[in-house]
Scaffold this active site. Structure first.
Site: not given
Length: 266
Positions: A8, A68
């Site tokens: 990430d 997200h």
């Protein structure tokens, strides 16, 4: 098949770490395929068109996402045309734009890259195990290798997915929890597994967010606005693996970390 996966990417520090070190990692490992999780790249939540392009320009072939994915409204303007962007495949198909997998052809080898999202302690969506069955069945005759980015909260759910898919996919690499785990292994039937690849972003903070805000939240239990710092030391985490193109299984899995305590070595 040599593959690099980067965990990430978070905020501006993550962007800098990616653009600085991904070219160096590619020079070191000579991957034929590079995959980057980009769901946190826009100030910690979501992605924008310019940042999607930045990841590709840094050297990624595929960008995976997570919970997200749709936090930035702008994504609805370009996700359907972003053929190298993969959001969790187990979002409801009838109502969700974008794609849950993509195929990458390297010479004569076809690699399927699948993104799935867990359901434990995270916003629940469709069953990732049922979707994994569906996609593996759909892709097994089209692909020589299948890679899965499983974006999930709990170790148990990630382990369950890896054991469930052992021998059917080349690798199941976990994302979302932002701390690289020490359990890299190749399962008995040949699937490479790592519970979490770690994150790429701020180093002296808490999971990429300003540590003072996080501490305040724990101390007071009052509403606090979390923020991703824009300056300070960074880290980059991910893994390198080698996959057998003939058997569709993994031969090697090696996590890596770059940070002030573990500087990059050529």
């Amino acid at each position: 098949m040599r593959v690099i996966f980067i965990g990430d990417v978070m905020g501006e520090i993550g962007q800098t770490m990616l653009t600085t070190y991904l070219p160096k990692l590619k020079s070191k490992y000579r991957p034929q395929l590079t995959i980057v999780n980009g769901e946190n790249i826009a100030s910690g939540k979501g992605i924008t068109r310019p940042l999607y392009k930045l990841i590709l320009q840094a050297g990624a072939d595929v960008v995976t996402m997570g919970n997200h994915t749709f936090d930035k409204q702008e994504i609805f303007e370009f996700i359907d045309e972003a053929k190298k962007l993969v959001r969790p495949a187990n979002y409801p198909a009838a109502t969700t734009p974008g794609q849950g997998y993509t195929l990458v052809k390297i010479n004569q080898v076809v690699v399927g890259v699948i993104n799935l999202q867990g359901r434990v302690f995270i916003n629940p969506i469709d069953d990732p195990f049922a979707k994994a069955d569906e996609l593996v069945k759909q892709l097994q005759d089209k692909c020589d290798l299948i890679f899965v980015d499983f974006h999930a909260e709990t170790t148990s759910e990630k382990l369950a997915m890896a054991w469930y898919l052992d021998g059917r996919v080349a690798a199941v690499i976990g994302t979302h929890t932002h701390v690289q785990t020490n359990d890299a292994r190749i399962l008995p039937k040949g699937t490479a597994y790592l519970t979490d690849a770690g994150m790429t972003g701020p180093y002296n903070e808490i999971l990429g967010m300003n540590k003072d805000r996080v501490i305040e939240k724990f101390r007071t239990n009052l509403p606090v606005r979390f923020e991703t710092p824009k300056s300070g030391p960074g880290q980059l985490n991910g893994c390198y693996f080698e996959l057998d193109e003939k058997t569709g299984r993994a031969r090697k899995l090696q996590p890596f970390s770059i940070n002030p305590d573990r500087p990059f070595l050529e």
